[in-house]
Write an enzyme that holds these catalytic residues in place. Structure first.
Site, PDB file in Angstrom:
ATOM      1  N   THR A   1       5.859  26.261 -37.226  1.00  0.00           N
ATOM      2  CA  THR A   1       6.544  25.568 -36.892  1.00  0.00           C
ATOM      3  C   THR A   1       7.558  25.691 -35.719  1.00  0.00           C
ATOM      4  O   THR A   1       6.876  26.259 -34.582  1.00  0.00           O
ATOM      5  CB  THR A   1       8.348  26.324 -37.307  1.00  0.00           C
ATOM      6  OG1 THR A   1       7.855  25.989 -38.983  1.00  0.00           O
ATOM      7  CG2 THR A   1       9.417  24.932 -37.107  1.00  0.00           C
TER       8      THR A   1
ATOM      9  N   GLU B   1       6.358  30.166 -28.941  1.00  0.00           N
ATOM     10  CA  GLU B   1       5.330  28.790 -28.524  1.00  0.00           C
ATOM     11  C   GLU B   1       4.610  28.938 -26.774  1.00  0.00           C
ATOM     12  O   GLU B   1       6.147  29.728 -26.410  1.00  0.00           O
ATOM     13  CB  GLU B   1       5.716  27.486 -29.112  1.00  0.00           C
ATOM     14  CG  GLU B   1       5.669  27.794 -30.242  1.00  0.00           C
ATOM     15  CD  GLU B   1       5.126  28.264 -31.557  1.00  0.00           C
ATOM     16  OE1 GLU B   1       5.876  28.584 -32.816  1.00  0.00           O
ATOM     17  OE2 GLU B   1       4.041  28.527 -31.250  1.00  0.00           O
TER      18      GLU B   1
ATOM     19  N   HIS C   1      13.171  12.222 -34.079  1.00  0.00           N
ATOM     20  CA  HIS C   1      14.301  12.585 -34.696  1.00  0.00           C
ATOM     21  C   HIS C   1      15.524  12.662 -34.295  1.00  0.00           C
ATOM     22  O   HIS C   1      16.461  11.019 -35.036  1.00  0.00           O
ATOM     23  CB  HIS C   1      13.683  13.825 -35.165  1.00  0.00           C
ATOM     24  CG  HIS C   1      12.904  14.152 -35.596  1.00  0.00           C
ATOM     25  ND1 HIS C   1      12.661  13.536 -37.260  1.00  0.00           N
ATOM     26  CD2 HIS C   1      12.100  14.968 -35.873  1.00  0.00           C
ATOM     27  CE1 HIS C   1      11.325  13.991 -37.787  1.00  0.00           C
ATOM     28  NE2 HIS C   1      10.790  14.780 -36.424  1.00  0.00           N
TER      29      HIS C   1
ATOM     30  N   HIS D   1       8.086  13.874 -30.208  1.00  0.00           N
ATOM     31  CA  HIS D   1       8.311  13.222 -31.519  1.00  0.00           C
ATOM     32  C   HIS D   1       9.789  13.992 -32.223  1.00  0.00           C
ATOM     33  O   HIS D   1      10.500  13.206 -32.568  1.00  0.00           O
ATOM     34  CB  HIS D   1       7.214  14.595 -32.567  1.00  0.00           C
ATOM     35  CG  HIS D   1       7.368  14.365 -33.060  1.00  0.00           C
ATOM     36  ND1 HIS D   1       6.273  14.380 -34.370  1.00  0.00           N
ATOM     37  CD2 HIS D   1       8.495  15.203 -34.201  1.00  0.00           C
ATOM     38  CE1 HIS D   1       6.875  14.521 -35.536  1.00  0.00           C
ATOM     39  NE2 HIS D   1       8.398  15.168 -36.015  1.00  0.00           N
TER      40      HIS D   1
ATOM     41  N   GLY E   1       8.367  32.282 -34.936  1.00  0.00           N
ATOM     42  CA  GLY E   1       6.969  33.080 -34.256  1.00  0.00           C
ATOM     43  C   GLY E   1       6.299  32.309 -33.746  1.00  0.00           C
ATOM     44  O   GLY E   1       6.389  30.446 -34.221  1.00  0.00           O
TER      45      GLY E   1
ATOM     46  N   ARG F   1       2.639  29.916 -33.578  1.00  0.00           N
ATOM     47  CA  ARG F   1       2.218  28.427 -34.642  1.00  0.00           C
ATOM     48  C   ARG F   1       3.251  28.019 -35.246  1.00  0.00           C
ATOM     49  O   ARG F   1       4.301  28.232 -35.095  1.00  0.00           O
ATOM     50  CB  ARG F   1       1.099  28.628 -34.870  1.00  0.00           C
ATOM     51  CG  ARG F   1       0.005  28.763 -33.639  1.00  0.00           C
ATOM     52  CD  ARG F   1      -1.152  29.408 -33.900  1.00  0.00           C
ATOM     53  NE  ARG F   1      -1.785  28.579 -35.402  1.00  0.00           N
ATOM     54  CZ  ARG F   1      -3.039  27.045 -34.824  1.00  0.00           C
ATOM     55  NH1 ARG F   1      -2.927  27.470 -32.928  1.00  0.00           N
ATOM     56  NH2 ARG F   1      -3.488  26.437 -35.344  1.00  0.00           N
TER      57      ARG F   1
ATOM     58  N   HIS G   1      10.121  11.859 -40.821  1.00  0.00           N
ATOM     59  CA  HIS G   1       8.491  12.070 -40.423  1.00  0.00           C
ATOM     60  C   HIS G   1       7.880  10.582 -41.013  1.00  0.00           C
ATOM     61  O   HIS G   1       8.324  10.294 -41.960  1.00  0.00           O
ATOM     62  CB  HIS G   1       7.813  12.915 -41.186  1.00  0.00           C
ATOM     63  CG  HIS G   1       8.272  14.462 -40.667  1.00  0.00           C
ATOM     64  ND1 HIS G   1       8.490  16.028 -41.115  1.00  0.00           N
ATOM     65  CD2 HIS G   1       8.641  14.634 -38.781  1.00  0.00           C
ATOM     66  CE1 HIS G   1       8.665  16.409 -40.271  1.00  0.00           C
ATOM     67  NE2 HIS G   1       8.448  15.473 -38.607  1.00  0.00           N
TER      68      HIS G   1
END
Lengths: 376, 85
Positions: free
Chosen positions: A81, A102, A123, A119, A77, A79, A129
């Protein structure tokens, strides 16, 4: 930087990608643009090329998903992740999912899709990270301006550890030698962009963008003309980050990366110095904007979503900073690209908007188009 | 649990839950055979993971859910775990 265990990477240098599911909070064209720019952020550093396909199975399948979407990493939901991506490999490998719950945006009023996508594609190419707060691969969200983005050093080192650097072609150019074209002037009235820096200098207002700056009288919108920065500030070349003037001392300060120059009018006063002279913390690599406030004789330095206050009389950084810009300057939303104080108002340039902030009322009293300052 | 908190009791249940979810997501290797955890008797896996998080983000490693640590936990982020996974 960190790589995934086993250091998975793509064994080919042409990778396909496909956006299989879009989000309602942005147009498909905007999503495509953000994805393309985010992939390009990596392909400038390594010899990988990305080809978009519109059907079938791509190496990097991109989709906006909600809640539990079948890959054992359910979204949570709004915010929390924002997105995730899988390390290089067959099938799910390289796939990238964004949380549809989001509010995605090309700007700042929501989560900037370019920032998160760049970002996540790190990955998808094999990076884990980073523990470096200035790295793109740092786990927490921090807005990046898509139009001024440069891959941070830590990320360049990481991705080149996997794929090596993108080399300029060593051999004879196979193409007929094309003389370097004279880069055209940026679209002077491009209403989607902002200024890099704005400052008074004596009686004139100077507005900087890329390699150009405009000079104008504060109260006269006529006779505004662009100049190349190198013509008046040869050391600055282009892309000035911030600038401000302390009229009482007849000095102006120009910032670029971790350095700044002092001028008296257009005359440089000595070699560049480091921004840490002001007491900025070492984690600050550059500043986004600076403005001198005449009444308190303080200079505000804006870095990302926060700002610092420097006391020009005491020549030292004030305590209890940084503070959050949006919390302290209500009505000023988004990333401050430039700022200047005129007639007691602070003008905050943020993307295509300029907020006129009344320090008495402690609120924004008007918003205008940034490009209107150069007569557009 | 109370030893984990530097926060006031009033917030600790929701913060504790938030922290536990966060550590499960990002600091608990998943996938493949679940590796058994050999911990010393009085060791608390939650404290160990909090320390791992604090070390990753360059915070003071206290093993407690202090306000600075909770500030990081509440920030929007990427869903890929921070530990090898």
């Amino acid at each position: 930087y960190r790589l995934f265990p086993g250091e998975p990477k793509w064994k080919k240098n042409i990778l396909t990608y496909r956006v299989s599911k879009y989000t309602p909070s942005m147009s498909p064209a905007e999503v495509d643009k953000a994805v393309e720019m985010a992939l390009r952020a990596w392909s400038t550093a390594v010899p990988l090329n990305f080809v978009r396909i519109n059907s079938g199975e791509a190496d990097i399948m991109i989709s906006f998903e909600t809640g539990d979407h079948g890959d054992s990493y359910p979204f949570d939901g709004p915010r929390g992740t924002l997105a995730h991506a899988f390390a290089p490999g067959e099938g799910l490998g390289g796939d990238t999912h964004f949380d549809n719950a989001e509010k995605w945006t090309m700007g700042m009023n929501g989560f900037n899709l370019f920032t998160v996508a760049a970002h996540e594609f790190g990955h998808a190419l094999g990076l884990g990270h980073s523990t470096d707060p200035s790295a793109l691969m740092y786990p927490t969200y921090k807005y990046q301006n898509p139009y001024r983005f440069h891959l941070p050093k830590d990320d360049v080192k990481g991705i080149q550890a996997l794929y090596g650097p993108r080399k300029t072609f060593p051999g004879k150019p196979t193409m007929p030698h094309i003389p370097p074209h004279k880069p055209s002037l940026p679209d002077l009235c491009d209403s989607s962009s902002s200024f890099d820096a704005v400052t008074m200098l004596g009686k004139e207002l100077l507005l900087f963008k890329d390699r150009i700056f405009w000079r104008r009288q504060v109260h006269l919108a006529a006779g505004i003309r662009p100049n190349t920065i190198t013509s008046s500030f040869p050391q600055l070349m282009s892309n000035v980050d911030a600038a401000y003037e302390v009229p009482e001392r007849g000095l102006a300060f120009f910032f670029k990366g971790p350095h700044y120059w002092i001028t008296r009018g257009f005359q440089m006063q000595g070699p560049p110095r480091t921004i840490y002279d002001f007491g900025l913390p070492r984690r600050v690599q550059r500043i986004d904007a600076a403005v001198y406030l005449r009444k308190p004789q303080k200079t505000l330095f804006f870095v990302g979503e926060e700002y610092y206050s420097y006391d020009e009389r005491k020549k030292k950084m004030e305590k209890d900073y940084p503070k959050n810009t949006e919390e302290e300057f209500s009505g000023v939303s988004g990333h401050v690209d430039a700022a200047v104080e005129l007639n007691g108002y602070i003008y905050f340039f943020s993307g295509p908007k300029t907020f006129k902030y009344d320090t008495e009322k402690e609120d924004v009293v008007s918003v205008v188009k940034s490009s209107s300052w150069i007569g557009c | 649990v109370p030893t984990l908190f530097a926060a006031t009791p009033r917030t600790f249940r929701s913060s504790y839950q938030l922290a536990q979810d966060y550590l499960d997501k990002y600091y608990t290797p998943k996938g493949g055979p679940q590796a058994g955890e050999m911990v010393v008797r009085q060791g608390n896996p939650m404290v160990r993971k909090i320390k791992e998080l604090q070390s990753f983000f360059g915070l003071q490693v206290t093993g407690k859910l202090d306000p600075t640590t909770m500030h990081v936990i509440k920030r929007p982020r990427c869903g890929v775990p921070d530990v090898a996974n």
